[in-house]
Design a protein around this motif. Sequence first.
Motif: not given
Length: 376
Positions: A135-139, A143-144, A146-150
């Motif tokens: 779960a920690v890895f998937v989260h 996040q990564a 989303r940051q790359r998309a941003l």
Amino acid sequence: MHVAFFLLLGASLARFLLRHPWEDRGPWIVALSAALAVLYLLDRVPGARATPRRIAWLFTVVAVWMLLVVLAPSFAWCAVPLFYTGLRTLPPRAALVLVALLTLFVVTAQVQLSHGGWDPNLIIAPPAVAAIATAVFVHAQRQADRQRALIDDLIRTRRELAATERREGTLAERQRLSMEIHDTLAQGLSSQQMLLQAADRTWDGDPSTARRHVRTAESIAERNLAEARRFVHDLAPADLAEGGGLEEALRTLAARESAAFRTDGTPVPLPDRVQSALLRIAQGALANVREHAAATSAAVTLTYLDDQVVLDIADDGRGLDPRPPARDPGVRGHGLPAMRVRAQQLGGTLTLESTPGEGTVLSVAIPLSTSPEAGS
């Protein structure tokens, strides 16, 4: 995760050697631990893609670890860092299968270490740890992403903004050049054409007048050449560049166009851009008077008020309808819009008062609060 792996590997080896003094399998355990450490060091690139070479490396590391767990169950918790290695190396489904397999080995090793004693934690804890790690890895992965998309959006937006600014700069430069060409070269060429036509008509009957027209056309061509060189480099108009200031430039212009000139109020220093714009507007207005108004007289007035400078060009010609045309009439309709744009760029206004048959008054008001920086 790399540090955790080596800490767990060292702790597991130390536990084995403390709990099990040197015995037959001891050399194997030490050799396999060293081999596992060396293998793990061979490829430790975070986020590497699932290439065949990297997948082969991962399964080799997992196979050596499984062999270690079979010989010494205390090495089971080295699986936690391997969870993350598998999750970031393999496709999602394959990674989940690998995590389930590693968890099964951990549960089996914990049961062996209990020596037959029943403890529910031995069955629940490893899957719980595996679930938390996944779960920690998937989260973190989401996040990564989303940051790359941003970041991609920001880069794309910045590129689009830069392209827009380049387009706007190109359009602004085109507009500047069109106004400069209309107010200088086009007007000058029109004057030369009229003078040369007049010279051609009088050449046989009045050679001296014809030669005078030709000389005047030659002087206009010389001024146009100087103007062309200056506005290409975005310099001041030639009349301003001679050092006399706006008043002297307007007086010279009015004399060339046979117009009267006067000033009112107390002169104040004006930014270069304001002087250039007012002179260009006067050039365009007087050229329109010469070509279209059929006027017998014209006057140029420069007035300094408390909060603005006003330029008036008046003539007693045929006048015109001051309302803007319903559609673009072509080149001849470029002069007034260009003058209005010049005034608006400096925060000023342009007004036109005219009635057919009663002359025209063009007035330009520029605020004196226009900063030198804005006009530089």
